[in-house]
Design a protein around this motif. Sequence first.
Motif, PDB file in Angstrom:
ATOM      1  N   ALA A  71       0.812  -1.219   0.000  1.00 35.57           N
ATOM      2  CA  ALA A  71       0.000   0.000   0.000  1.00 35.57           C
ATOM      3  C   ALA A  71       0.843   1.266   0.000  1.00 35.57           C
ATOM      4  O   ALA A  71       0.396   2.316  -0.469  1.00 35.57           O
ATOM      5  N   GLU A  72       2.064   1.196   0.532  1.00 37.74           N
ATOM      6  CA  GLU A  72       2.915   2.382   0.591  1.00 37.74           C
ATOM      7  C   GLU A  72       3.204   2.965  -0.782  1.00 37.74           C
ATOM      8  O   GLU A  72       3.537   4.150  -0.895  1.00 37.74           O
ATOM      9  N   TYR A 113      -1.616   7.353   4.602  1.00 38.49           N
ATOM     10  CA  TYR A 113      -2.018   7.432   3.196  1.00 38.49           C
ATOM     11  C   TYR A 113      -2.865   8.660   2.876  1.00 38.49           C
ATOM     12  O   TYR A 113      -3.400   8.772   1.774  1.00 38.49           O
ATOM     13  N   GLU A 114      -2.989   9.583   3.822  1.00 40.22           N
ATOM     14  CA  GLU A 114      -3.786  10.771   3.559  1.00 40.22           C
ATOM     15  C   GLU A 114      -3.108  11.633   2.503  1.00 40.22           C
ATOM     16  O   GLU A 114      -1.881  11.667   2.395  1.00 40.22           O
ATOM     17  N   PHE A 115      -3.939  12.320   1.731  1.00 35.50           N
ATOM     18  CA  PHE A 115      -3.413  13.175   0.674  1.00 35.50           C
ATOM     19  C   PHE A 115      -3.081  14.538   1.260  1.00 35.50           C
ATOM     20  O   PHE A 115      -3.892  15.458   1.262  1.00 35.50           O
ATOM     21  N   SER A 116      -1.877  14.645   1.780  1.00 32.86           N
ATOM     22  CA  SER A 116      -1.383  15.890   2.354  1.00 32.86           C
ATOM     23  C   SER A 116       0.132  15.874   2.261  1.00 32.86           C
ATOM     24  O   SER A 116       0.744  14.821   2.049  1.00 32.86           O
ATOM     25  N   THR A 121       4.966  12.867   2.774  1.00 30.89           N
ATOM     26  CA  THR A 121       6.334  12.885   3.295  1.00 30.89           C
ATOM     27  C   THR A 121       6.598  11.635   4.118  1.00 30.89           C
ATOM     28  O   THR A 121       7.597  10.932   3.926  1.00 30.89           O
ATOM     29  N   ARG A 122       5.691  11.345   5.045  1.00 29.25           N
ATOM     30  CA  ARG A 122       5.873  10.179   5.916  1.00 29.25           C
ATOM     31  C   ARG A 122       5.817   8.879   5.126  1.00 29.25           C
ATOM     32  O   ARG A 122       6.588   7.945   5.376  1.00 29.25           O
ATOM     33  N   ARG A 123       4.921   8.814   4.165  1.00 33.89           N
ATOM     34  CA  ARG A 123       4.805   7.589   3.367  1.00 33.89           C
ATOM     35  C   ARG A 123       6.053   7.365   2.511  1.00 33.89           C
ATOM     36  O   ARG A 123       6.510   6.230   2.338  1.00 33.89           O
ATOM     37  N   ARG A 128      10.921   4.134   1.425  1.00 35.51           N
ATOM     38  CA  ARG A 128      12.369   4.013   1.258  1.00 35.51           C
ATOM     39  C   ARG A 128      12.974   3.108   2.329  1.00 35.51           C
ATOM     40  O   ARG A 128      13.860   2.291   2.048  1.00 35.51           O
ATOM     41  N   LYS A 129      12.494   3.237   3.562  1.00 31.27           N
ATOM     42  CA  LYS A 129      12.990   2.369   4.633  1.00 31.27           C
ATOM     43  C   LYS A 129      12.675   0.906   4.333  1.00 31.27           C
ATOM     44  O   LYS A 129      13.497   0.016   4.582  1.00 31.27           O
TER      45      LYS A 129
END
Length: 230
Positions: A71-72, A113-116, A121-123, A128-129
């Motif tokens: 999902a990411e 997964y919010e569109f902001s 940024t967090r996703r 990447r992690k």
Amino acid sequence: MHRLSIDYSIPDPALTVLGAGLQCDTLRAALKQLPLEIDLIVSSPMRRTLQTTTNALGWRMAEGCPAIALAEFQENSAKPCDTGSDAAAMAAEWSAFDWSEVDPVFPAKTGLYEFSKDGLTRRGVEARKWLRGRKEKVIAVVSHAGFLRVGVSYCQYANADFRVFEFAEGEEEIGGRLVEWELTEERAGGLGKSEKGVFGWETQHFPEEKVEEGVPAEDAQGASAVKVAS
């Protein structure tokens, strides 16, 4: 890596005839020529990326390469065209993929997964992690130009184009520093269809943020947690 209908109201649309045919055929031929052996495939759980994976990388899956839905790597916005379908139904339809790691909240556009700007940024950091933490040496990621641009690699992607990156030392706080291969950087994508350069955050990539009354906009937004890859 997809060709999307211009009707943004279609829920989780499939590839167009052009996307599923000629574009995937061209992509498949180019990927087969790379001096790499793909060890793992990870795809956005959306219909068009699953199609792209199957059409362009099905040959590698047939050779035994595992393919994971995650999902990411889904698309950015909360529009119907950028929102996925029920995971259980999709898992039954796309059984060649491993769905065990798909976040149970999918396809809801909430939290990570919010569109902001904050959500993307967090996703991007989590994506990447996840990639850097895998044991496989070569991972093919089939995602969406919008998310790859603002969340992962800060490069432009034309439909069904690709780029090759390696992780380098540094920037561990955002999941690691990505360095693009000269092969795809100089050609502006593996097929030469994309744009050269690094593309950072731009206001139009995100919905307008609400500003608390009496708080300056720059203070309310805060500093970005993501650095533009050098």
